[in-house]
Enzyme design. Structure first.
Site, mmCIF file in Angstrom:
data_model
loop_
_atom_site.group_PDB
_atom_site.id
_atom_site.type_symbol
_atom_site.label_atom_id
_atom_site.label_comp_id
_atom_site.label_asym_id
_atom_site.label_seq_id
_atom_site.Cartn_x
_atom_site.Cartn_y
_atom_site.Cartn_z
ATOM 1 N N ASN A 13 0.828 -1.212 0.000
ATOM 2 C CA ASN A 13 0.000 0.000 0.000
ATOM 3 C C ASN A 13 0.861 1.261 0.000
ATOM 4 O O ASN A 13 0.531 2.239 -0.668
ATOM 5 C CB ASN A 13 -0.969 -0.003 1.181
ATOM 6 N N ASN A 108 -6.413 4.587 8.221
ATOM 7 C CA ASN A 108 -6.089 3.155 8.136
ATOM 8 C C ASN A 108 -6.787 2.572 6.917
ATOM 9 O O ASN A 108 -7.845 3.044 6.509
ATOM 10 C CB ASN A 108 -6.584 2.436 9.398
ATOM 11 N N HIS A 110 -8.398 -1.061 5.545
ATOM 12 C CA HIS A 110 -8.844 -2.344 6.080
ATOM 13 C C HIS A 110 -9.464 -3.170 4.947
ATOM 14 O O HIS A 110 -10.255 -2.645 4.157
ATOM 15 C CB HIS A 110 -9.875 -2.109 7.194
ATOM 16 N N GLU A 143 -10.425 5.166 18.743
ATOM 17 C CA GLU A 143 -9.901 4.259 19.770
ATOM 18 C C GLU A 143 -10.344 2.812 19.614
ATOM 19 O O GLU A 143 -9.844 1.932 20.287
ATOM 20 C CB GLU A 143 -10.307 4.776 21.157
ATOM 21 N N GLU A 175 -7.306 -2.005 -2.926
ATOM 22 C CA GLU A 175 -6.670 -1.166 -1.893
ATOM 23 C C GLU A 175 -5.691 -0.183 -2.519
ATOM 24 O O GLU A 175 -5.611 0.979 -2.104
ATOM 25 C CB GLU A 175 -5.907 -2.035 -0.888
HETATM 26 C C1 GRF Z 1 -3.605 -4.793 3.696
HETATM 27 O O1 GRF Z 1 -4.379 -5.869 3.211
HETATM 28 C C2 GRF Z 1 -4.410 -3.885 4.580
HETATM 29 O O2 GRF Z 1 -5.759 -3.869 4.274
HETATM 30 C C3 GRF Z 1 -4.226 -4.506 5.947
HETATM 31 O O3 GRF Z 1 -2.905 -5.000 5.945
HETATM 32 C C4 GRF Z 1 -2.496 -5.287 4.616
HETATM 33 C C5 GRF Z 1 -1.197 -4.578 4.369
HETATM 34 O O4 GRF Z 1 -0.584 -4.950 3.176
HETATM 35 N N1 GRF Z 1 -4.474 -3.504 6.959
HETATM 36 P P1 GRF Z 1 0.725 -4.171 2.677
HETATM 37 O O5 GRF Z 1 1.770 -4.256 3.781
HETATM 38 O O6 GRF Z 1 0.347 -2.772 2.366
HETATM 39 O O7 GRF Z 1 1.168 -4.936 1.463
#
Ligand code: GRF
Length: 190
Positions: A13, A108, A110, A143, A175
Site C-alpha cells: 500500500n 487506516n 482495512h 480508539e 486497496e
Molecule cells: C492490507 O491488506 C491492509 O488492508 C491490511 O494489511 C495489509 C497490508 O498490506 N491492513 P501491505 O503491507 O500494504 O502490502
C-alpha cells in the site's frame, strides 16, 4: 501534504501511495516510514527510495503498542513535519497518546467493507460467511478496532472458486487504488 507511514509488513500500500505521487495523481510527500518489525519489507522499499525510516521500540511486547512507544512515535512524526499519518498494514492498535497528537489525522486501510468483518484476516471471514461481495475501506482511526469514520470504500466481488489467497489478492488491487484516492480526498479538506 506531508505523510508519515506506519507498517508491519510488505508495504504494497505504501508502494501504491508512492506510485500515485510519482504519477502526479497525488500531491504529497512521504517524509518518514516507521515499523515495529525490523525485517519488514516496507522499510526496505522506503530505504530504496531514500525515505527516512525508523524502528518503533515496543519494549518486547508482541502485540501491544505501549504508551511510551506511542509518545516516541508521535515525536518522531512531528519532528519529520508529518501532517497526516497513514497506517498501512500496521498490526498494533493505536491509542490515546498517538491519537491525541494527530487528532483526525490518522488513516487506516482495512480489507473489508466496514463495519463488516473488522479484525484480522477479513477476507477469510468474508469467505466463511459466504457473502457475494466484500471490499476495502479507508477510515479515520479512533480508539476502537476498525471503527472510525469511513472516508472511501470499494467493493470487490467474491467469486465462486475463490481461495483465501485469490480473494485477498483481488482486494489488495482495490486497496492500491483506494488508499491514494482517500488521502487526496482528506488532503483536499485540510
Ligand atoms: C492490507 O491488506 C491492509 O488492508 C491490511 O494489511 C495489509 C497490508 O498490506 N491492513 P501491505 O503491507 O500494504 O502490502
Amino acid at each position: 501534504m506531508v505523510l508519515g507511514i506506519l507498517g508491519s509488513g510488505s508495504g504494497s500500500n505504501m508502494q501504491a501511495i508512492l506510485d500515485a505521487i510519482d504519477s502526479g495523481s497525488l500531491d504529497a510527500r512521504i517524509a518518514l516510514v516507521l515499523s515495529d518489525q525490523p525485517d519488514a519489507f516496507i522499510l526496505e522499499r522506503a530505504r530504496k527510495r531514500g525515505i527516512e525510516t525508523g524502528l518503533i521500540d515496543c519494549r518486547g511486547f508482541k502485540t501491544r503498542f505501549p504508551d511510551e512507544a506511542q509518545l516516541e512515535t508521535a515525536e518522531r512524526l512531528r519532528a519529520a513535519g508529518v501532517e497526516l499519518v497513514c497506517l498501512a498494514g500496521f498490526l498494533r492498535l493505536v491509542k490515546r497518546p498517538l491519537l491525541d497528537a494527530f487528532p483526525r489525522r490518522i488513516l487506516n486501510i482495512h480489507p473489508s467493507l466496514l463495519p463488516a468483518f473488522p479484525g484480522l484476516e477479513s477476507w477469510k471471514q468474508a469467505l466463511a460467511a459466504g457473502v457475494p461481495e466484500t471490499g476495502c475501506t479507508v477510515h479515520f482511526v479512533d480508539e476502537g478496532m476498525d471503527t472510525g469514520p469511513v472516508i472511501l470504500q470499494e467493493a470487490v466481488p467474491v467469486l465462486p472458486d475463490d481461495s483465501a489467497e485469490s480473494l485477498h489478492a483481488r482486494i489488495q488491487l482495490a486497496e492500491h487504488r483506494l488508499y491514494p484516492a482517500a488521502i487526496a480526498r482528506v488532503a483536499a479538506g485540510f
